[in-house]
Scaffold this motif. Structure first.
Motif, mmCIF file in Angstrom:
data_model
loop_
_atom_site.group_PDB
_atom_site.id
_atom_site.type_symbol
_atom_site.label_atom_id
_atom_site.label_comp_id
_atom_site.label_asym_id
_atom_site.label_seq_id
_atom_site.Cartn_x
_atom_site.Cartn_y
_atom_site.Cartn_z
ATOM 1 N N CYS A 1 0.854 -1.188 0.000
ATOM 2 C CA CYS A 1 0.000 0.000 0.000
ATOM 3 C C CYS A 1 0.887 1.235 0.000
ATOM 4 O O CYS A 1 2.060 1.180 0.371
ATOM 5 C CB CYS A 1 -0.948 0.012 1.191
ATOM 6 N N VAL B 1 -1.728 -2.619 5.111
ATOM 7 C CA VAL B 1 -2.672 -3.569 4.522
ATOM 8 C C VAL B 1 -2.213 -4.979 4.860
ATOM 9 O O VAL B 1 -1.010 -5.269 4.867
ATOM 10 C CB VAL B 1 -2.795 -3.362 2.995
ATOM 11 N N SER C 1 -7.319 -2.970 5.226
ATOM 12 C CA SER C 1 -6.408 -1.835 5.082
ATOM 13 C C SER C 1 -6.831 -0.697 5.999
ATOM 14 O O SER C 1 -7.982 -0.617 6.433
ATOM 15 C CB SER C 1 -6.384 -1.334 3.635
#
Length: 460
Positions: free
Chosen positions: A157, A187, A198
């Motif tokens: 992420c 995440v 997330s």
């Protein structure tokens, strides 16, 4: 030796402008000021301080050697579960152009993945310390990386608002998900591997379907940037921490807040669920009265005595959620999950999956705290780091907790001996250690730092 010492004292006083005191001492001692003795006193003080630090370090090394002799001495079989990281680092891996934000070992193979502020992800051979591949796709800081259970995929992420699922063998991105309104800070795969969880600077937590890439549910509750989210192995609970100083436990299926801990006085950057071996040790710090306490509480005890009160917050959901609409109930999550009973994964598997009973948190208030989830009791308030604590993990033996901080150190804490510091690895990264991960399959530790380096530490 008295005469040189007295001249050093007179030199110190003269250097700092105490002329009247110098005259008085010269008259009483019968000695005269000599410029060459200026600075001698300060040098002696510095030498004493350095010697004291060296003595403490050597005492720690002697204690470690005694422990090794006790566990691995002549005629004894070496127990790999008890090994701890030791310096110097076995491998120092250079390649990133900006600070490393996260490191994660492959659950099966001898690989370690690092993410960085340079927008890249690198895959390294953890045995050789060599770079295998560099993955590009994000266009801003990559905040976090984590593997699924079989290690075939990992997820990343970024501050570019994207979540990407990667095939580790091919080194290709197979899915990109968007939906957060600000930096995605963490995440994680669920244990079954079919969903992702997330969290973001937009104050929300989102659930995603890996196959379709759709957002299944959005949960609100934190009042500021959510720094990290962790799913328990049983998939009945998940935890989050935030810039709002709180640590929260949630019911996975209902999306409801089960308990909130507000003991930290600064940002909480990292959380980690315990495991069965650690729980066997930590449970001795929880009284029978606490074990029989209520499940739905908000812990708010600076003294660490576990004083609790009812939660006054309820997570909200946006329009795009799954079919179940959470409603507030006393007791929150499943009692079996809260009390460490076995269960099934969210994929419906019947194999035994242990539900952890404790959660550790690392904070910018320079402390590590360990909470008993079902009772809301703070069982450990660990101080020792001299700067922000960035990451914390439970050792596979259950006997130790390992942490890293902005004071350049990695520290090992003994859970059996009142959480005292057992070991310190100093000057690991300059100036800060940002992330650590322990290889559960092979005894080694990985660390990343602001110096753009990945380091592999042998455990023996």
């Amino acid at each position: 030796h008295a005469r040189p010492r007295n001249k050093a004292i007179i030199g110190y006083l003269k250097k700092n402008g105490f002329d009247s005191a110098v005259s008085e001492l010269e008259a009483q001692m019968g000695i005269k000021y000599e410029k060459k003795f200026e600075g001698n006193l300060e040098r002696k003080w510095t030498a004493v301080t350095k010697l004291s630090a060296k003595i403490l370090r050597l005492e720690g090394e002697v204690e470690q050697l005694r422990e090794d002799l006790k566990n691995f001495g002549r005629g004894k079989v070496r127990n790999p579960a008890l090994v701890l990281p030791r310096g110097p680092a076995k491998h120092i891996c250079a390649g990133h152009k900006q600070p490393i934000t996260c490191v994660a070992f492959h659950p099966v193979y001898s690989q370690v993945v690092s993410s960085s502020e340079d927008c890249t992800i690198k895959v390294w051979d953890s045995e050789e310390g060599s770079l295998e591949k560099t993955l590009k796709g994000h266009i801003d800081v990559v905040q976090h990386v984590s593997f699924n259970q079989d290690g075939k995929q990992f997820v990343s992420c970024s501050a570019d608002l994207a979540i990407k699922v990667w095939n580790i063998e091919a080194g290709t991105c197979i899915k990109t998900m968007r939906g957060h309104d600000h930096t995605v800070s963490c995440v994680e795969f669920t244990p079954a591997g079919d969903h992702l969880v997330s969290c973001s600077r937009d104050k929300t937590i989102k659930f995603w379907d890996v196959q379709s890439g759709y957002c299944l549910r959005t949960i609100e509750g934190h009042s500021d940037w959510v720094r990290q989210v962790k799913v328990s192995p049983c998939s009945q609970l998940f935890a989050s921490c935030s810039i709002d100083h709180s640590v929260r436990i949630w019911d996975y299926k209902k999306g409801e807040e089960v308990i909130t801990f507000r003991d930290h006085k600064h940002v909480v950057d990292h959380i980690c669920f315990s495991h069965e071996k650690a729980d066997q040790i930590l449970l001795k710090y929880v009284s029978k009265e606490d074990l029989s306490g209520s499940n739905a509480k908000t812990a708010d005890s600076n003294s660490g005595n576990g004083e609790s009160k009812k939660s006054d917050k309820q997570p909200k959901e946006e329009a795009k959620t799954d079919s179940s609409s959470p409603q507030q109930r006393n007791g929150g999550g499943s009692s079996s999950a809260l009390n460490g009973s076995s269960g099934t994964t969210n994929g419906g598997e019947s194999r035994r999956v242990y539900s952890p009973q404790f959660l550790a948190s690392a904070s910018r208030d320079k402390t590590i705290k360990i909470f008993h989830i079902s009772s809301g009791v703070l069982v450990a308030d660990i101080s020792g780091h001299e700067n922000w604590v960035r990451s914390v993990i439970f050792h596979p033996s259950g006997k130790y907790l390992i942490s890293c901080a902005d004071d350049k150190t990695i520290r090992v804490w003994d859970l059996e001996k009142q959480f005292r510091c057992k070991k310190i690895l100093e000057d690991c990264h300059d100036p800060f250690v940002t992330s650590i991960d322990y290889n559960m399959a092979r005894p080694m530790l990985a660390s990343g730092g602001v110096d753009n380096l990945l380091k592999i530490w042998e455990c023996h």
